[in-house]
Design an enzyme around this catalytic site. Sequence first.
Site, PDB file in Angstrom:
ATOM      1  N   LYS A  55     -51.560   4.097  57.666  1.00 31.72           N
ATOM      2  CA  LYS A  55     -50.540   4.512  56.696  1.00 31.72           C
ATOM      3  C   LYS A  55     -50.870   5.837  56.025  1.00 31.72           C
ATOM      4  O   LYS A  55     -51.992   6.321  56.055  1.00 31.72           O
ATOM      5  CB  LYS A  55     -50.277   3.384  55.683  1.00 31.72           C
ATOM      6  CG  LYS A  55     -49.363   2.322  56.320  1.00 31.72           C
ATOM      7  CD  LYS A  55     -48.926   1.229  55.399  1.00 31.72           C
ATOM      8  CE  LYS A  55     -48.015   0.272  56.197  1.00 31.72           C
ATOM      9  NZ  LYS A  55     -47.788  -0.985  55.503  1.00 31.72           N
ATOM     10  N   ARG A  99     -52.837  -6.774  59.457  1.00 32.85           N
ATOM     11  CA  ARG A  99     -51.760  -6.342  60.358  1.00 32.85           C
ATOM     12  C   ARG A  99     -52.057  -4.912  60.793  1.00 32.85           C
ATOM     13  O   ARG A  99     -51.949  -3.988  59.992  1.00 32.85           O
ATOM     14  CB  ARG A  99     -50.422  -6.421  59.616  1.00 32.85           C
ATOM     15  CG  ARG A  99     -49.227  -6.014  60.457  1.00 32.85           C
ATOM     16  CD  ARG A  99     -47.957  -5.967  59.622  1.00 32.85           C
ATOM     17  NE  ARG A  99     -46.824  -5.550  60.436  1.00 32.85           N
ATOM     18  CZ  ARG A  99     -46.536  -4.288  60.724  1.00 32.85           C
ATOM     19  NH1 ARG A  99     -47.281  -3.307  60.250  1.00 32.85           N
ATOM     20  NH2 ARG A  99     -45.495  -4.008  61.483  1.00 32.85           N
TER      21      ARG A  99
HETATM   22  N1  HH2 Z   1     -45.871  -2.628  57.178  1.00 34.51           N
HETATM   23  C1  HH2 Z   1     -44.922  -2.210  58.038  1.00 34.51           C
HETATM   24  C2  HH2 Z   1     -44.061  -3.144  58.630  1.00 34.51           C
HETATM   25  N2  HH2 Z   1     -44.178  -4.459  58.395  1.00 34.51           N
HETATM   26  N3  HH2 Z   1     -45.298  -6.245  57.315  1.00 34.51           N
HETATM   27  C3  HH2 Z   1     -46.242  -6.679  56.465  1.00 34.51           C
HETATM   28  N4  HH2 Z   1     -46.385  -7.986  56.228  1.00 34.51           N
HETATM   29  N5  HH2 Z   1     -47.087  -5.808  55.825  1.00 34.51           N
HETATM   30  C4  HH2 Z   1     -47.009  -4.453  56.015  1.00 34.51           C
HETATM   31  O1  HH2 Z   1     -47.789  -3.698  55.389  1.00 34.51           O
HETATM   32  C5  HH2 Z   1     -46.009  -3.959  56.915  1.00 34.51           C
HETATM   33  C6  HH2 Z   1     -45.146  -4.900  57.549  1.00 34.51           C
HETATM   34  C7  HH2 Z   1     -44.790  -0.759  58.342  1.00 34.51           C
HETATM   35  O2  HH2 Z   1     -45.648  -0.366  59.382  1.00 34.51           O
HETATM   36  P1  HH2 Z   1     -45.191  -0.148  60.897  1.00 34.51           P
HETATM   37  O3  HH2 Z   1     -44.605  -1.385  61.472  1.00 34.51           O
HETATM   38  O4  HH2 Z   1     -46.322   0.392  61.669  1.00 34.51           O
HETATM   39  O5  HH2 Z   1     -44.132   0.999  60.813  1.00 34.51           O
HETATM   40  P2  HH2 Z   1     -42.559   1.001  60.905  1.00 34.51           P
HETATM   41  O6  HH2 Z   1     -42.052   0.211  59.753  1.00 34.51           O
HETATM   42  O7  HH2 Z   1     -42.205   2.462  60.833  1.00 34.51           O
HETATM   43  O8  HH2 Z   1     -42.160   0.363  62.208  1.00 34.51           O
END
Ligand code: HH2
Length: 294
Positions: free
Chosen positions: A224, A259
Amino acid sequence: MRREGSQPIINAMHRPTVMGVINVTPDSFSDGGRFADAEAAVAHGVRLATEGAAILNVGGESTRPGSEPVSEQEELRRVVGVVEGVAALGLGAQLSVDTMKLAVAEAAVEAGATYVNDVSAFRHEPALAGLVADRGLDCCLMHMLGEPRTMQADPHYEDVVSEVKAFLEERLAAAVAAGVPEERVQLDPGIGFGKTVAHNLELLRRLEEIVAIGRPVVLGTSRKRFIGAITGRVAAADRVHGTVATCVLGLERGARVFRVHDVAAVADGLAVAAATLLRVPAATPPSPSNRASG
Ligand code: HH2
């Protein structure tokens, strides 16, 4: 491979669990477009399970700061085939769907998911709690200030940790009131969701206060922006080492589910940290060549 009424993750309070991220999206902040076709996404799931992910989290909607919502049809199209494809392989990892939408969760559960990861903590569609209750699913409820499109505009808290804690306690109570057994619920402070760098670091520093709620805490720091702000790593894929540091710090402060995108690196970091802090024995004995190097 439906796991209705399966046992809750019994060791989640003790050993660390790695949740590998499969983003079936064109626009996720760190891996957008890489696994947008189902075949590539399933192959990525195989790799993450092999590297040590006990949970695979399939998502079809980016929630990065500034992202626009995705239609239900499009999210269904992205997610369901991938959940089905991974489930058919019987990898042994629990399948989780990353969605705020009831219809997407329902279809993913039909396809083999037994865990709902809802970044809106059942606020977007409260009926999602009923699905989790009725089908005996696990779930993760996450804190987010506002919504992805605007959440980073100017986040403000009097005390970020106590406000996030109060929110999670309220959402846990709402889930239980909707019939979800408490032992099915995991809680997540929502790193980067309506938080400045200072807010994220304060949450990480005082994570024990969130752990004190009494449910397993999920930590989502992977790649992040705040890690980039500290290390100067502009490309998200270069933030792996910083991610490992946050996970080790999180484990020490009581988080138990991580995660992440980079499962192999984080699993190694957590294995060393868990052996030290929790006296968790090594998963496999060192190979003869490793032994020789002491
Ligand atoms: N962060 C993201 C998405 N889902 N779920 C939980 N429980 N906790 C988190 O910190 C979290 C999450 C965002 O990260 P990412 O999936 O890599 O990115 P994007 O939302 O751009 O797909």
